[in-house]
Design an enzyme around this catalytic site. Structure first.
Site, PDB file in Angstrom:
ATOM      1  N   GLY A 172      79.838  48.346  27.532  1.00 26.64           N
ATOM      2  CA  GLY A 172      80.597  47.747  26.441  1.00 26.64           C
ATOM      3  C   GLY A 172      81.050  46.325  26.704  1.00 26.64           C
TER       4      GLY A 172
ATOM      5  N   GLY B  64      64.713   2.418  39.783  1.00 23.11           N
ATOM      6  CA  GLY B  64      63.545   1.532  39.857  1.00 23.11           C
ATOM      7  C   GLY B  64      62.356   2.023  39.062  1.00 23.11           C
TER       8      GLY B  64
ATOM      9  N   SER C 290      64.555  11.660  31.961  1.00 22.67           N
ATOM     10  CA  SER C 290      64.154  13.065  31.760  1.00 22.67           C
ATOM     11  C   SER C 290      64.798  13.974  32.806  1.00 22.67           C
ATOM     12  CB  SER C 290      62.630  13.218  31.777  1.00 22.67           C
ATOM     13  OG  SER C 290      62.023  12.572  32.860  1.00 22.67           O
TER      14      SER C 290
END
Length: 608
Positions: free
Chosen positions: A92, A450, A519
């Site tokens: 639960g 860089g 990214s």
């Protein structure tokens, strides 16, 4: 032969699910003598002051007994004079909702418990919606702990009406509401003297007589192929479970998605050859001719299934990491596993009211309706028509954990109306024309590492060698193609997806694409790799954060430290380093010329 009922017990924490089933088994004399004796002995040191603790029959983990809760799904088989049962006792607690969903996926009926002293809680509502999502059409609401409210009929009626309002739009076939006491045994195996106002069957008798046979009209034969069996060069059989209809030797079937026709040469049920096989049986089918069939294909007769690469699905999100549009996963539907992307979150479903809420992301244990795109066309069906080919799970491609489960609502029209147009001039022709192998050099690293400088120098070297290139820089792209995107996670995901698609087009044109983006997330880079394919070459510029911050070429780190830039990678937002990049370079250890020499030398290896 006795009919089989598969059901679950679910509801909020401490509503008495395990106690209810344990008491049912004990009262109905469905325990072996040693089980009954062990229960009585264990109860003496339990939490009920020596009285029998019926929950111990199902809560087998040490942590469950110590805390008095259910953590994992406990399955129990039992049989009475009238019927056989398999029950899944589900936890639960909200943190174990994924376990509850697993239990619901197998059941035909749900026994949902409510503590009479507390009524219908949020977790009760969540479990009820999950049961409905998983296609359970028969509900039993067991209003438990009636002894704590002196078997008050008025309170029982209030809870009943609250639950009926909740399930009004669930499209259920039956709902039965029963007042019970799991500890005292009221209305579990026999009618209770404490509830003279309740005139219906007790729980066990109701479960014995409840008909849960499906009314779905699936008379046609359907069998998803689980495995191709080839024990020797003379036999090639297709194995799987028949999900609908029946099949006989000599009948003609169609293989999907190849749409080839063949006749049944032989049928084996386990290792016995038969002339006919029926729904629910595991079979090996041999065809009279060679056809293009592998795992994930579907054999059908007199049945029409969907074949598309986009559809709308209702999902239960089970991952600790939230879902945002644009993320890529593996999808498993039937026996087929494919790469897939969640294109959009159409709306989130409010657990309490069922209202549709606009959302940009989905958190653990939330439900939503999403549009999903696949890497190729897949055979499926609406969940309402075919459970086996209409239910799905999403799998995280990095951790391999199940991130979501759900059901397919319908295909998207554009998935069949928009068709890929083949062109006569191919990638190979364009590559030969340019005399080079197209690649995508994906530079990733912290701001100031860089990346842009190196990408620019690498492009100059490659152009000097006569190569055809295109540099896609993160800042430059946001001035045009991605001008409409911000820096929220959903925008960052879409930013990377668009760049990956553009890079793929560049590769199709025979061009070497060079991208320079932070990214920061592994998932996004994996998504980009999936879109681009084998041409994807990850270049990790691993310059340490301290050096990047010391340079602070754009003054961004200073602003981020001052709180002027929220969610800045490396400061207030994480950067997930690549585990196994194709190329790695640390610009703090080399001059630009040296670093460029090292990179170009390694890049040329991938151009052979």
């Amino acid at each position: 032969m006795k009919s089989l009922l598969k059901f679950i017990t679910c509801g909020s924490v401490d509503d008495g699910k395990s106690t209810l089933i344990g008491h049912m088994l004990y009262d109905a004399k469905l325990l072996f003598a040693d089980q009954e004796k062990a229960l009585e002995l264990d109860s003496k040191i339990g939490s009920r002051e020596g009285k029998i603790d019926y929950s111990l029959l199902l809560d087998g983990l040490m942590a469950e007994r110590e805390q008095g809760i259910t953590i994992d799904v406990a399955y129990r088989y039992f049989t009475t004079d009238h019927r056989s049962f398999i029950v899944a006792d589900c936890p639960g607690h909200e943190q174990y909702t994924r376990n509850m969903a697993v239990g619901a996926s197998f059941a035909d009926l749900a026994v949902i418990l409510v503590d009479a002293s507390q009524g219908v809680l949020t977790q009760t509502r969540r479990h009820a919606r999950i049961c409905a999502l998983m296609g359970i059409k028969h509900f039993v609401l067991a209003v438990n702990k009636m002894d704590l409210i002196d078997y008050d009929k008025h309170r029982f009626d209030e809870i009943k009406q609250d639950f009926l309002s909740l399930t009004a739009n669930f499209n259920l076939e039956t709902i039965q509401v029963i007042p019970v006491s799991a500890t005292e045994g009221d209305n579990i195996t026999k009618p209770s003297l404490h509830t003279p106002w309740y005139n219906d069957l007790p729980l066990l008798a109701y479960l014995e007589q409840r008909d849960v046979s499906s009314n779905t009209d699936n008379s046609g034969f359907i069998m998803p192929v689980q495995r191709v069996c080839r024990p020797n060069h003379t036999f090639r059989g297709f194995q799987g479970q028949i999900e609908s209809g029946s099949i006989c030797v000599g009948e003609e079937i169609i293989t999907l998605p190849s749409n080839e026709k063949a006749k049944i040469k032989s049928i084996y049920v386990t290792d016995t050859e038969r002339n006919e096989a029926f729904v629910g049986q595991p079979v090996t089918i041999q065809l009279d001719r060679e056809v293009d069939v592998s795992r994930g294909c579907v054999l059908v007769k007199d049945e029409t299934l969907e074949l598309a690469d986009m559809f709308t699905a209702a999902l239960l999100w089970m991952d600790d990491t939230e879902l945002v549009a644009g993320r890529n996963y593996l999808i498993k539907c039937g026996t087929k596993i494919l790469p897939a992307m969640v294109m959009s979150i159409k709306h989130k479903i409010d657990i309490n009211s069922g209202k549709h809420i606009a959302a940009e992301r989905l958190f653990k244990n939330e439900m939503a309706v999403c549009d999903i795109a696949l890497s190729e066309k897949m055979v499926f069906d609406k969940f309402d028509r075919n459970k086996a080919l209409g239910e799905l799970i999403l799998i995280d491609r990095v951790t391999n954990m199940t991130s979501a489960c759900g059901v397919i609502e319908h295909s998207l029209r554009r998935s069949t109306n928009v068709v890929w147009q083949d062109t006569d001039i191919t990638r190979e022709i364009r590559s030969r024309q340019k005399g080079q192998k197209p690649l995508t050099l994906w530079f990733t690293g912290l701001s100031g590492s860089g990346k842009s400088t190196l990408a620019n120098e690498v492009e100059k070297r490659l152009v000097a060698m006569g190569k055809h290139t295109m540099l896609l820089d993160g800042d430059n792209i946001r001035h045009g193609l991605n001008k409409n995107l911000g820096f929220k996670e959903v925008d960052r995901v879409e930013n990377i997806r668009r760049i990956a698609e553009v890079s793929k087009l560049m590769n199709d044109a025979g061009i070497i694409a060079i991208t320079s983006f932070i990214s920061p997330y592994k998932n996004d880079r994996e998504n980009a790799k999936e879109i681009i394919g084998d041409e994807f070459i990850e270049v990790f510029v691993s310059t340490p954060l301290e050096e990047c911050e010391r340079r602070d070429i754009k003054g961004l780190y200073k602003k981020a430290r001052a709180g002027e830039i929220p969610e800045f990678t490396g400061i207030s937002s994480p950067y997930e380093k690549p585990d196994n990049p194709a190329i790695e370079i640390d610009t703090s250890k080399h001059s630009i010329e040296e670093a460029t020499d090292i990179l170009v030398k390694q890049i040329l290896k991938y151009m052979d």
